[in-house]
Design an enzyme around this catalytic site. Structure first.
Site, PDB file in Angstrom:
ATOM      1  N   CYS A 303      -2.089  -3.383  -5.922  1.00  0.00           N
ATOM      2  CA  CYS A 303      -3.512  -3.400  -6.293  1.00  0.00           C
ATOM      3  C   CYS A 303      -3.725  -3.016  -7.740  1.00  0.00           C
ATOM      4  CB  CYS A 303      -4.300  -2.379  -5.480  1.00  0.00           C
ATOM      5  SG  CYS A 303      -4.199  -2.632  -3.737  1.00  0.00           S
ATOM      6  N   ARG A 400     -12.206 -12.551  -0.665  1.00  0.00           N
ATOM      7  CA  ARG A 400     -11.967 -11.116  -0.411  1.00  0.00           C
ATOM      8  C   ARG A 400     -12.481 -10.273  -1.594  1.00  0.00           C
ATOM      9  NH1 ARG A 400      -8.145  -6.763  -0.425  1.00  0.00           N
ATOM     10  NH2 ARG A 400      -7.911  -5.931   1.686  1.00  0.00           N
TER      11      ARG A 400
HETATM   12  P1  XMP Z   1       0.647  -1.425   0.271  1.00  0.00           P
HETATM   13  O1  XMP Z   1       0.616  -0.188  -0.564  1.00  0.00           O
HETATM   14  O2  XMP Z   1       1.077  -1.153   1.672  1.00  0.00           O
HETATM   15  O3  XMP Z   1      -0.875  -1.916   0.327  1.00  0.00           O
HETATM   16  O4  XMP Z   1       1.463  -2.509  -0.377  1.00  0.00           O
HETATM   17  C1  XMP Z   1      -1.306  -3.005   1.103  1.00  0.00           C
HETATM   18  C2  XMP Z   1      -2.816  -3.085   1.097  1.00  0.00           C
HETATM   19  O5  XMP Z   1      -3.340  -3.348  -0.206  1.00  0.00           O
HETATM   20  C3  XMP Z   1      -4.588  -4.053  -0.107  1.00  0.00           C
HETATM   21  N1  XMP Z   1      -4.495  -5.225  -0.980  1.00  0.00           N
HETATM   22  C4  XMP Z   1      -5.002  -5.302  -2.207  1.00  0.00           C
HETATM   23  N2  XMP Z   1      -5.771  -4.447  -2.907  1.00  0.00           N
HETATM   24  N3  XMP Z   1      -5.746  -5.937  -4.735  1.00  0.00           N
HETATM   25  C5  XMP Z   1      -6.164  -4.775  -4.173  1.00  0.00           C
HETATM   26  O6  XMP Z   1      -6.876  -4.012  -4.815  1.00  0.00           O
HETATM   27  C6  XMP Z   1      -4.979  -6.858  -4.092  1.00  0.00           C
HETATM   28  O7  XMP Z   1      -4.612  -7.886  -4.632  1.00  0.00           O
HETATM   29  C7  XMP Z   1      -4.606  -6.517  -2.758  1.00  0.00           C
HETATM   30  N4  XMP Z   1      -3.894  -7.190  -1.817  1.00  0.00           N
HETATM   31  C8  XMP Z   1      -3.858  -6.373  -0.740  1.00  0.00           C
HETATM   32  C9  XMP Z   1      -4.787  -4.409   1.338  1.00  0.00           C
HETATM   33  O8  XMP Z   1      -5.711  -3.525   1.881  1.00  0.00           O
HETATM   34  C10 XMP Z   1      -3.377  -4.232   1.911  1.00  0.00           C
HETATM   35  O9  XMP Z   1      -3.379  -3.957   3.303  1.00  0.00           O
END
Ligand code: XMP
Length: 487
Positions: A303, A400
């Site tokens: 993120c 999203r």
């Molecule tokens: P981890 O830390 O497990 O996080 O890799 C997965 C979660 O991150 C969110 N997610 C995003 N958040 N930009 C964001 O700000 C993105 O591009 C993005 N893609 C996923 C989502 O909640 C996921 O479960």
């Protein structure tokens, strides 16, 4: 200004215990009606959860949420593949074409260990089987598979209405190592292997519905296809629908929850919404009818929301805030989503009040993730990207991030990055270590179950020196541990 903390800022204080790790009950919840034997859910991301991941998660007692960067029909088919799964049938097995050279079969053998590979034509019709006895490596490297394969007419084949019991009986009596399962047109549907039969894998913790099918979740957005998608997913058998957005405390998401809850056709399934990071947001989503709320604004490993938009709440504080929204009184589940780097973070998230955790990065390196495999300097990696990255938004996830109306991809403002993560083997192995760490933490606290963990939890805030002390220090790591790495 209020101070906010994350997992790395805090530690749980050990307590007198009569609980051994093996005695701890790790059951959690994903929503009002969905309980989990293992409180881990795979994230609806296009490099994390399609049917293979969802099947592997449910078999271990967790849950997978199929991502929505697919057409409605494709996503519904992914759900159907999970619901139809019968332990023992390998759907969509790896295949080679008769036009391929032996090189390709050898590569699959080296990378995946499969010694017998079905050969299919461009329509996926079974035309033969190639085994490691049919060629010599490297002498036959360039020989065409068509020349050396055992043709389909000489193979024992069964139709896809066969039961697993019969398929296993065929393997036993005909002394096969691989049995190909085809439909009435001869198209390859699955295989059954002697190895699986020998392993006789039973999954006592598998998360199943009343009809004994594995549980499956699927994501939707708040765009125009919200209801058509939700209906198709529900008809495909989804047990829970996740309204997956970057900003859950918004009119669009609240209305989407209300719209889903109003529909008779969706009454039998739970609706989870997110993501949020405040008490009011949790209260508002519960008031709209959410059965589960996802917590996490910007903690994810991929993120960039916090740096791009300047928005977010460090995850430990976000969970504490969310618990003030009285979800427990309403039987609504809180899901800690993102930012989990080690198994200890799972213990912390649950102890802070979450009912389960959602993982992206820690599962993206699994064999079962849909990410592509890459070799860099002799090491195996899998691609992993944020749903707000340019690549994922181009594939469909722009809604999203509230950018559904942008048609020129040059105008996207991404909130995620694209990268790769170390290949970590089968999900089963990864979950074994993650749950092992959680069990160990519960043992240190004397917590028999998650409710006791939450009751007994006392945290200390640590300094940068405490953090350094927590990780291996003053040593060169010479052997990799299965549950610790620096990246
Ligand atoms: P981890 O830390 O497990 O996080 O890799 C997965 C979660 O991150 C969110 N997610 C995003 N958040 N930009 C964001 O700000 C993105 O591009 C993005 N893609 C996923 C989502 O909640 C996921 O479960």
């Amino acid at each position: 200004m209020q101070e906010a903390l994350t997992y790395d800022d805090i530690l749980l204080v050990p307590k007198y215990s009569e609980i051994l790790p093996g005695d701890a009950d790790t059951s959690g919840r994903f929503s009002r009606r969905i309980s989990l034997r293992l409180p881990i859910v795979s994230s609806p991301m296009d490099t994390v959860t399609e049917h293979q991941m969802a099947i592997a998660m449910a078999l271990q007692g967790g849950l997978g949420i199929i991502h929505k960067n697919l057409s409605i029909e494709e996503q519904a088919e992914e759900v159907r593949l999970v619901k139809r799964f019968e332990n023992g049938f390998v759907d969509n097995p790896m295949t080679v074409s008769p036009e391929n050279s032996v090189d390709e079969a050898h590569r699959i053998h080296e990378e995946k260990g499969y010694k017998k590979i079905p050969v299919v034509d461009k329509n996926n019709k079974l035309v033969g089987l190639v085994t490691e006895l049919d060629y010599l490596w490297p002498q036959d490297k360039d020989v065409k598979i068509a020349k050396i394969m055992i043709p389909a007419k000489r193979l024992t084949i069964v139709l896809n209405n066969v039961s697993l019991e019969t398929a296993n009986e065929v393997i036993r009596t005909k002394r096969l190592s691989v049995l190909c399962v085809v439909d009435k047109n001869g198209l390859l549907k699955s295989i059954v292997t002697r190895r699986d039969l020998e392993k006789n894998q039973s999954f006592p913790n598998a998360n199943k519905d009343a009809k004994k099918h594995l549980l499956a979740g699927a994501a939707v957005g708040v765009g125009v296809d919200l209801l058509p998608r939700a209906f198709a997913l529900s008809e495909a058998g989804a047990d829970v629908i996740v309204i997956d957005t970057a900003h859950g405390h918004s009119k669009g998401v609240i209305n989407a929850v209300k719209a889903c809850k109003k529909e008779k056709r969706l009454r039998h399934i739970d609706i989870v919404a997110g993501n949020v990071a405040t008490k009011t947001a949790v209260e508002d989503l519960i008031a709209a009818g959410a059965d589960g709320v996802k917590i996490g604004i910007g903690p994810g490993s991929i993120c960039t929301t916090r740096v791009v938009a300047g928005i977010g709440v460090p995850q430990a504080s976000a969970i504490i805030e969310a618990t003030k929204g009285k979800a427990k009184n309403k039987n609504v589940a809180l899901i800690a989503d993102g930012g989990i780097k080690y198994s200890g973070d799972i213990t912390k998230a649950l102890a802070l009040g979450a009912d389960c955790v959602m993982l992206g990065g820690l599962l993206a390196g699994a064999e079962e993730s849909p990410g592509e495999t890459e070799f860099v300097n002799g090491r195996m990696y899998k691609t992993y990207r944020g749903m707000g990255s340019l690549g994922a938004m181009n594939r469909g996830s722009k809604d999203r991030y509230g950018q559904a109306s942008i048609t020129d991809s040059g105008k996207f403002v991404p909130e995620g990055i694209e990268g790769r993560t170390i290949y970590r083997g089968p999900v089963e192995k990864i979950l074994y270590q993650l749950i092992g760490g959680l069990r160990s933490g519960m043992g240190y606290l004397g917590a028999r179950n998650i409710a006791e963990l939450q009751k007994k939890a006392a945290f200390v805030k640590i300094t940068a020196a405490g953090f350094t002390e927590s990780h291996p220090h003053d040593i060169t790591i010479t052997k990799e541990a299965p549950n610790y790495s620096k990246n």
